[in-house]
Design a protein around this motif. Structure first.
Motif, PDB file in Angstrom:
ATOM      1  N   SER A   4     110.837-124.388  -2.926  1.00 10.42           N
ATOM      2  CA  SER A   4     109.587-123.767  -3.370  1.00 10.42           C
ATOM      3  C   SER A   4     108.443-124.779  -3.392  1.00 10.42           C
ATOM      4  N   LEU A   5     108.718-125.994  -3.848  1.00 16.53           N
ATOM      5  CA  LEU A   5     107.682-127.033  -3.910  1.00 16.53           C
ATOM      6  C   LEU A   5     107.230-127.443  -2.511  1.00 16.53           C
ATOM      7  N   ILE A   6     108.160-127.454  -1.573  1.00 16.53           N
ATOM      8  CA  ILE A   6     107.800-127.757  -0.180  1.00 16.53           C
ATOM      9  C   ILE A   6     106.873-126.666   0.359  1.00 16.53           C
ATOM     10  N   ILE A   7     107.198-125.412   0.075  1.00 19.54           N
ATOM     11  CA  ILE A   7     106.370-124.294   0.529  1.00 19.54           C
ATOM     12  C   ILE A   7     104.993-124.344  -0.123  1.00 19.54           C
ATOM     13  N   VAL A   8     104.929-124.722  -1.406  1.00 18.28           N
ATOM     14  CA  VAL A   8     103.642-124.859  -2.089  1.00 18.28           C
ATOM     15  C   VAL A   8     102.769-125.888  -1.367  1.00 18.28           C
ATOM     16  N   TYR A   9     103.381-126.996  -0.968  1.00 16.84           N
ATOM     17  CA  TYR A   9     102.619-128.017  -0.247  1.00 16.84           C
ATOM     18  C   TYR A   9     101.990-127.440   1.024  1.00 16.84           C
ATOM     19  N   PHE A  10     102.786-126.707   1.802  1.00 22.58           N
ATOM     20  CA  PHE A  10     102.261-126.132   3.040  1.00 22.58           C
ATOM     21  C   PHE A  10     101.184-125.083   2.761  1.00 22.58           C
ATOM     22  N   LEU A  11     101.319-124.375   1.655  1.00 23.06           N
ATOM     23  CA  LEU A  11     100.293-123.397   1.289  1.00 23.06           C
ATOM     24  C   LEU A  11      98.972-124.086   0.952  1.00 23.06           C
ATOM     25  N   LEU A  12      99.061-125.284   0.392  1.00 24.57           N
ATOM     26  CA  LEU A  12      97.855-126.014  -0.002  1.00 24.57           C
ATOM     27  C   LEU A  12      97.137-126.638   1.196  1.00 24.57           C
ATOM     28  N   VAL A  13      97.865-126.863   2.265  1.00 26.99           N
ATOM     29  CA  VAL A  13      97.284-127.501   3.451  1.00 26.99           C
ATOM     30  C   VAL A  13      96.197-126.625   4.079  1.00 26.99           C
ATOM     31  N   PHE A  14      96.463-125.323   4.128  1.00 26.32           N
ATOM     32  CA  PHE A  14      95.545-124.405   4.798  1.00 26.32           C
ATOM     33  C   PHE A  14      94.642-123.700   3.786  1.00 26.32           C
ATOM     34  N   ASP A  15      93.385-123.511   4.192  1.00 26.42           N
ATOM     35  CA  ASP A  15      92.428-122.793   3.358  1.00 26.42           C
ATOM     36  C   ASP A  15      92.958-121.388   3.072  1.00 26.42           C
ATOM     37  N   TYR A  16      92.884-120.975   1.812  1.00 29.27           N
ATOM     38  CA  TYR A  16      93.423-119.653   1.457  1.00 29.27           C
ATOM     39  C   TYR A  16      92.713-118.515   2.175  1.00 29.27           C
ATOM     40  N   MET A  17      91.511-118.766   2.679  1.00 27.49           N
ATOM     41  CA  MET A  17      90.788-117.728   3.426  1.00 27.49           C
ATOM     42  C   MET A  17      91.515-117.377   4.724  1.00 27.49           C
ATOM     43  N   VAL A  18      92.322-118.316   5.236  1.00 26.39           N
ATOM     44  CA  VAL A  18      93.113-118.037   6.435  1.00 26.39           C
ATOM     45  C   VAL A  18      94.107-116.914   6.145  1.00 26.39           C
ATOM     46  N   ILE A  19      94.624-116.914   4.917  1.00 25.49           N
ATOM     47  CA  ILE A  19      95.602-115.888   4.521  1.00 25.49           C
ATOM     48  C   ILE A  19      94.970-114.506   4.563  1.00 25.49           C
ATOM     49  N   GLU A  20      93.685-114.420   4.245  1.00 23.86           N
ATOM     50  CA  GLU A  20      93.002-113.127   4.286  1.00 23.86           C
ATOM     51  C   GLU A  20      93.045-112.527   5.691  1.00 23.86           C
ATOM     52  N   ASN A  21      92.981-113.379   6.701  1.00 15.77           N
ATOM     53  CA  ASN A  21      93.027-112.901   8.087  1.00 15.77           C
ATOM     54  C   ASN A  21      94.373-112.279   8.446  1.00 15.77           C
ATOM     55  N   TYR A  22      95.413-112.671   7.722  1.00 18.86           N
ATOM     56  CA  TYR A  22      96.758-112.155   8.008  1.00 18.86           C
ATOM     57  C   TYR A  22      97.240-111.189   6.926  1.00 18.86           C
ATOM     58  N   ALA A  23      96.323-110.724   6.080  1.00 17.63           N
ATOM     59  CA  ALA A  23      96.689-109.854   4.963  1.00 17.63           C
ATOM     60  C   ALA A  23      97.396-108.589   5.427  1.00 17.63           C
ATOM     61  N   VAL A  24      96.909-107.990   6.487  1.00 17.95           N
ATOM     62  CA  VAL A  24      97.488-106.738   6.990  1.00 17.95           C
ATOM     63  C   VAL A  24      98.942-106.962   7.419  1.00 17.95           C
ATOM     64  N   ILE A  25      99.177-108.060   8.155  1.00 10.92           N
ATOM     65  CA  ILE A  25     100.533-108.373   8.627  1.00 10.92           C
ATOM     66  C   ILE A  25     101.462-108.644   7.446  1.00 10.92           C
ATOM     67  N   ILE A  26     100.973-109.435   6.476  1.00  4.57           N
ATOM     68  CA  ILE A  26     101.785-109.784   5.308  1.00  4.57           C
ATOM     69  C   ILE A  26     102.140-108.523   4.514  1.00  4.57           C
TER      70      ILE A  26
END
Length: 372
Positions: A60-82
């Motif tokens: 989980s901590l490894i995944i948190v690190y990768f989540l922090l690398v990318f701007d959270y706004m990028v996640i908004e672009n993939y919201a539909v897929i998620i």
């Protein structure tokens, strides 16, 4: 080489990271692991659950690190897929899922067990955040509101079909928390809650609500009436919590919790209260209080609606899960399969809790423009 460099966090961004929040979360998980070890190491499973929880925390901590690398706004672009990926997982769970405690709430992939509703819950929050961001927060527009209800209702209906009443309740309070904080007219909220209560009463008297679930949901009112059946779990839990007193029996000295079913998952609080007493329970609540406070501060400082709604959704999830889980162990709330966040054993629960935490920390890191 360029790919590896892209996975490095910039030092300026790292200065904005809320390290206290991460430390608090790790402390809670560590406390949970200690209690999981105490509850299970003398059983036939040995250290299996303890070791697996430690592994889940590290992953989980490894995944948190990768989540922090990318701007959270990028996640908004993939919201539909998620979002729709979560819906597909729920459908697979409803059709092919493993029946546990009367619900098709798990998918088995070899030795790995996945709880689809945990991931669908994350997708729902992300999707609602995206929609509200595009609507500029105008939730009281009828068309916008109906649109939001659709995205909230689809996963909740699929969770009800399982039926997983605990996760249905969590999802409902997540949506309620988001709608309330974003400014939905209170008359609509009251009307909506009234309508849902009517639907619940209707469903209660239909085949949807199995006898097993009715027993679990009402046993907290009079557990002694079925002390060897649906009331056993609560009776044993209350005995364990009460026997802990102020300072507890001491680590490894708990006796009563060994008789509490699901003592390393849903009823981990009973283990904690017996071995660490009122002081240990108070310490846990203090840690939760600090965690929630800091997450609220991040939500307030978000630079956009998308980030704010992400935080509100995850805070609502955390608050209700804590209230429901601890409440059911002491007889104040109906017994449902809701885990205690960051404390209970469970890979899906721990992983999604850290994913949520990582996204909120991401919002906090990027609350203001960083000049490189």
């Amino acid at each position: 080489m360029k790919f590896l460099q892209s996975l490095r966090l910039n030092k300026k961004l790292l200065r904005e990271l809320d390290y206290v929040t991460i430390i608090i979360a790790i402390c809670i998980v560590t406390f949970g692991c200690v209690n999981i070890y105490s509850a299970t190491h003398n059983s036939s499973t040995g250290n299996y659950y303890f070791e697996k929880q430690i592994a889940s925390m590290l992953l989980s901590l490894i995944i948190v690190y990768f989540l922090l690398v990318f701007d959270y706004m990028v996640i908004e672009n993939y919201a539909v897929i998620i979002y729709w990926a979560g819906i597909v997982l729920l459908i697979i769970g409803d059709v092919f899922g493993k029946v546990t405690n009367g619900a098709n709430s798990w998918i088995n992939i070899g030795p790995i067990n996945i709880q689809p509703s945990e991931f669908a819950k994350i997708g729902m929050i992300i999707m609602l955040a995206k929609q509200l961001d595009e609507m500029e927060g105008k939730i009281n527009n009828l068309e916008n509101f109906v649109h939001l209800l659709f995205y909230a209702a689809v996963p909740m209906i699929l969770i009800v079909i399982q039926p997983d009443m605990g996760m249905t309740m969590v999802s409902f309070f997540i949506v309620l928390g988001i709608f309330f904080c974003i400014g939905l007219d209170r008359k609509i909220i009251i009307g909506g809650i009234t309508s849902i209560l009517i639907l619940v009463i209707g469903a209660w008297n239909s085949p949807i609500f199995q006898t097993y679930w009715k027993g679990r949901l009402t046993s907290f009112l009079h557990p002694e009436e079925n002390a060897s059946g649906s009331g056993l779990q609560l009776i044993q839990s209350k005995l364990a919590i009460g026997s802990g007193g102020i300072f507890g029996r001491g680590f490894g000295n708990g006796v009563q919790f060994n008789s509490v079913p699901e003592n390393h998952t849903d009823f981990i609080f009973a283990v904690l209260a017996e071995e660490w007493g009122f002081i240990g329970a108070l310490l846990l609540l203090l840690l939760y209080g600090i965690l929630v406070y800091r997450l609220i501060q991040i939500a307030k400082g978000s630079k956009d609606i998308f980030g704010t709604v992400l935080c509100i959704g995850f805070i609502s999830n955390l608050l209700f899960s804590i209230m429901q889980n601890i409440g059911m162990t002491v007889g104040l709330m109906p017994i449902t399969g809701i885990t205690l966040p960051f404390m209970s054993y469970g890979g899906s629960s721990l992983l999604t809790s850290f994913i949520a935490l990582g996204l909120v920390l991401n919002v906090g890191m990027r609350r203001k423009k960083i000049n490189f």
